[in-house]
Design a protein around this motif. Structure first.
Motif, PDB file in Angstrom:
ATOM      1  N   ASP A  89       0.830  -1.208   0.000  1.00 26.33           N
ATOM      2  CA  ASP A  89       0.000   0.000   0.000  1.00 26.33           C
ATOM      3  C   ASP A  89       0.864   1.258   0.000  1.00 26.33           C
ATOM      4  O   ASP A  89       0.575   2.226  -0.706  1.00 26.33           O
ATOM      5  CB  ASP A  89      -0.946   0.009   1.202  1.00 26.33           C
ATOM      6  N   LYS A  90       1.928   1.237   0.797  1.00 23.80           N
ATOM      7  CA  LYS A  90       2.831   2.404   0.864  1.00 23.80           C
ATOM      8  C   LYS A  90       3.582   2.582  -0.456  1.00 23.80           C
ATOM      9  O   LYS A  90       3.796   3.717  -0.903  1.00 23.80           O
ATOM     10  CB  LYS A  90       3.820   2.258   2.026  1.00 23.80           C
ATOM     11  N   ALA A  91       3.973   1.465  -1.091  1.00 24.91           N
ATOM     12  CA  ALA A  91       4.662   1.546  -2.381  1.00 24.91           C
ATOM     13  C   ALA A  91       3.734   2.113  -3.452  1.00 24.91           C
ATOM     14  O   ALA A  91       4.148   2.936  -4.279  1.00 24.91           O
ATOM     15  CB  ALA A  91       5.184   0.170  -2.781  1.00 24.91           C
ATOM     16  N   VAL A  92       2.472   1.703  -3.428  1.00 26.19           N
ATOM     17  CA  VAL A  92       1.484   2.225  -4.385  1.00 26.19           C
ATOM     18  C   VAL A  92       1.279   3.727  -4.158  1.00 26.19           C
ATOM     19  O   VAL A  92       1.213   4.509  -5.110  1.00 26.19           O
ATOM     20  CB  VAL A  92       0.146   1.449  -4.276  1.00 26.19           C
ATOM     21  N   GLU A  93       1.205   4.129  -2.900  1.00 26.69           N
ATOM     22  CA  GLU A  93       1.054   5.554  -2.587  1.00 26.69           C
ATOM     23  C   GLU A  93       2.249   6.360  -3.111  1.00 26.69           C
ATOM     24  O   GLU A  93       2.090   7.420  -3.705  1.00 26.69           O
ATOM     25  CB  GLU A  93       0.917   5.739  -1.071  1.00 26.69           C
ATOM     26  N   LEU A  94       3.441   5.805  -2.923  1.00 22.27           N
ATOM     27  CA  LEU A  94       4.657   6.462  -3.409  1.00 22.27           C
ATOM     28  C   LEU A  94       4.649   6.557  -4.934  1.00 22.27           C
ATOM     29  O   LEU A  94       4.938   7.625  -5.499  1.00 22.27           O
ATOM     30  CB  LEU A  94       5.889   5.701  -2.925  1.00 22.27           C
ATOM     31  N   LEU A  95       4.302   5.485  -5.600  1.00 28.90           N
ATOM     32  CA  LEU A  95       4.265   5.477  -7.062  1.00 28.90           C
ATOM     33  C   LEU A  95       3.235   6.472  -7.594  1.00 28.90           C
ATOM     34  O   LEU A  95       3.513   7.229  -8.532  1.00 28.90           O
ATOM     35  CB  LEU A  95       3.956   4.071  -7.573  1.00 28.90           C
ATOM     36  N   ASN A  96       2.061   6.506  -6.998  1.00 26.69           N
ATOM     37  CA  ASN A  96       1.039   7.471  -7.413  1.00 26.69           C
ATOM     38  C   ASN A  96       1.529   8.908  -7.236  1.00 26.69           C
ATOM     39  O   ASN A  96       1.272   9.768  -8.082  1.00 26.69           O
ATOM     40  CB  ASN A  96      -0.260   7.252  -6.631  1.00 26.69           C
ATOM     41  N   THR A  97       2.216   9.160  -6.147  1.00 27.35           N
ATOM     42  CA  THR A  97       2.748  10.498  -5.893  1.00 27.35           C
ATOM     43  C   THR A  97       3.796  10.865  -6.942  1.00 27.35           C
ATOM     44  O   THR A  97       3.805  11.993  -7.452  1.00 27.35           O
ATOM     45  CB  THR A  97       3.345  10.588  -4.479  1.00 27.35           C
ATOM     46  N   LEU A  98       4.668   9.922  -7.278  1.00 25.23           N
ATOM     47  CA  LEU A  98       5.684  10.184  -8.315  1.00 25.23           C
ATOM     48  C   LEU A  98       5.029  10.539  -9.650  1.00 25.23           C
ATOM     49  O   LEU A  98       5.441  11.497 -10.312  1.00 25.23           O
ATOM     50  CB  LEU A  98       6.585   8.955  -8.494  1.00 25.23           C
ATOM     51  N   VAL A  99       4.017   9.780 -10.033  1.00 24.23           N
ATOM     52  CA  VAL A  99       3.333  10.051 -11.302  1.00 24.23           C
ATOM     53  C   VAL A  99       2.659  11.421 -11.260  1.00 24.23           C
ATOM     54  O   VAL A  99       2.778  12.214 -12.200  1.00 24.23           O
ATOM     55  CB  VAL A  99       2.310   8.934 -11.621  1.00 24.23           C
ATOM     56  N   ASN A 100       1.975  11.726 -10.169  1.00 31.94           N
ATOM     57  CA  ASN A 100       1.310  13.031 -10.048  1.00 31.94           C
ATOM     58  C   ASN A 100       2.308  14.182 -10.058  1.00 31.94           C
ATOM     59  O   ASN A 100       2.051  15.236 -10.645  1.00 31.94           O
ATOM     60  CB  ASN A 100       0.437  13.068  -8.793  1.00 31.94           C
ATOM     61  N   GLN A 101       3.446  13.991  -9.418  1.00 33.34           N
ATOM     62  CA  GLN A 101       4.475  15.038  -9.424  1.00 33.34           C
ATOM     63  C   GLN A 101       5.028  15.251 -10.830  1.00 33.34           C
ATOM     64  O   GLN A 101       5.289  16.386 -11.231  1.00 33.34           O
ATOM     65  CB  GLN A 101       5.610  14.686  -8.464  1.00 33.34           C
ATOM     66  N   ARG A 102       5.211  14.180 -11.550  1.00 33.45           N
ATOM     67  CA  ARG A 102       5.718  14.307 -12.918  1.00 33.45           C
ATOM     68  C   ARG A 102       4.725  15.081 -13.783  1.00 33.45           C
ATOM     69  O   ARG A 102       5.103  15.976 -14.540  1.00 33.45           O
ATOM     70  CB  ARG A 102       5.991  12.931 -13.507  1.00 33.45           C
ATOM     71  N   ILE A 103       3.448  14.761 -13.643  1.00 36.40           N
ATOM     72  CA  ILE A 103       2.415  15.480 -14.392  1.00 36.40           C
ATOM     73  C   ILE A 103       2.428  16.956 -13.997  1.00 36.40           C
ATOM     74  O   ILE A 103       2.365  17.840 -14.858  1.00 36.40           O
ATOM     75  CB  ILE A 103       1.033  14.838 -14.152  1.00 36.40           C
ATOM     76  N   GLN A 104       2.519  17.231 -12.701  1.00 34.12           N
ATOM     77  CA  GLN A 104       2.561  18.611 -12.216  1.00 34.12           C
ATOM     78  C   GLN A 104       3.773  19.352 -12.786  1.00 34.12           C
ATOM     79  O   GLN A 104       3.664  20.505 -13.203  1.00 34.12           O
ATOM     80  CB  GLN A 104       2.597  18.623 -10.690  1.00 34.12           C
ATOM     81  N   MET A 105       4.932  18.681 -12.821  1.00 39.36           N
ATOM     82  CA  MET A 105       6.143  19.314 -13.347  1.00 39.36           C
ATOM     83  C   MET A 105       5.989  19.617 -14.835  1.00 39.36           C
ATOM     84  O   MET A 105       6.370  20.697 -15.301  1.00 39.36           O
ATOM     85  CB  MET A 105       7.350  18.408 -13.103  1.00 39.36           C
ATOM     86  N   HIS A 106       5.414  18.705 -15.595  1.00 43.50           N
ATOM     87  CA  HIS A 106       5.194  18.956 -17.021  1.00 43.50           C
ATOM     88  C   HIS A 106       4.248  20.134 -17.230  1.00 43.50           C
ATOM     89  O   HIS A 106       4.481  20.968 -18.117  1.00 43.50           O
ATOM     90  CB  HIS A 106       4.650  17.710 -17.706  1.00 43.50           C
ATOM     91  N   GLU A 107       3.204  20.210 -16.430  1.00 43.03           N
ATOM     92  CA  GLU A 107       2.275  21.332 -16.540  1.00 43.03           C
ATOM     93  C   GLU A 107       2.977  22.655 -16.222  1.00 43.03           C
ATOM     94  O   GLU A 107       2.742  23.664 -16.887  1.00 43.03           O
ATOM     95  CB  GLU A 107       1.055  21.132 -15.635  1.00 43.03           C
TER      96      GLU A 107
END
Length: 124
Positions: A89-107
């Motif tokens: 569960d913690k690994a999934v939370e971390l992975l989701n955060t990484l993906v969201n941060q990448r999207i935020q950085m691209h925006e």
């Protein structure tokens, strides 16, 4: 190592975009010294303004990356300390955060690029 590489890549792309935009502005620079000094002064002010804007955007991007890095450190810590039954569960939370941060950085980079292009159009 991978996180720093992604961070540096994002920063390099953002700065490259800013520098590319700046080089496009330079194409409109006065080419001969016999042009009126008001044009040279105007060009100097435009260049100083673009430099100021690029510096502000760089600082904003740096603050965003620092904030995101802290968030990731916290999540990695939580994941590493979690009991075995909660690790996934913690690994999934971390992975989701990484993906969201990448999207935020691209925006953010797209926004910076649009802003620099608007400056270019405004100062032409």
């Amino acid at each position: 190592m991978k996180k720093n590489s992604l961070r540096n890549t994002g920063l390099a792309i953002a700065l490259g975009s800013i520098l590319f935009s700046g080089s496009m502005f330079a194409q409109n620079a006065p080419e001969s010294p016999d042009q009126p000094s008001s044009t040279a002064t105007s060009h100097h002010h435009d260049r100083a303004y673009r430099h100021k804007m690029a510096k502000q955007m760089h600082e904003k991007m740096q603050r965003l990356m620092d904030k995101q890095d802290e968030e990731l450190k916290k999540l990695v810590n939580e994941m590493n300390k979690a009991p075995k039954d909660q690790k996934l569960d913690k690994a999934v939370e971390l992975l989701n955060t990484l993906v969201n941060q990448r999207i935020q950085m691209h925006e953010e980079m797209k926004s910076m690029h649009r802003h620099m292009m608007n400056l270019k159009e405004h100062h032409e």
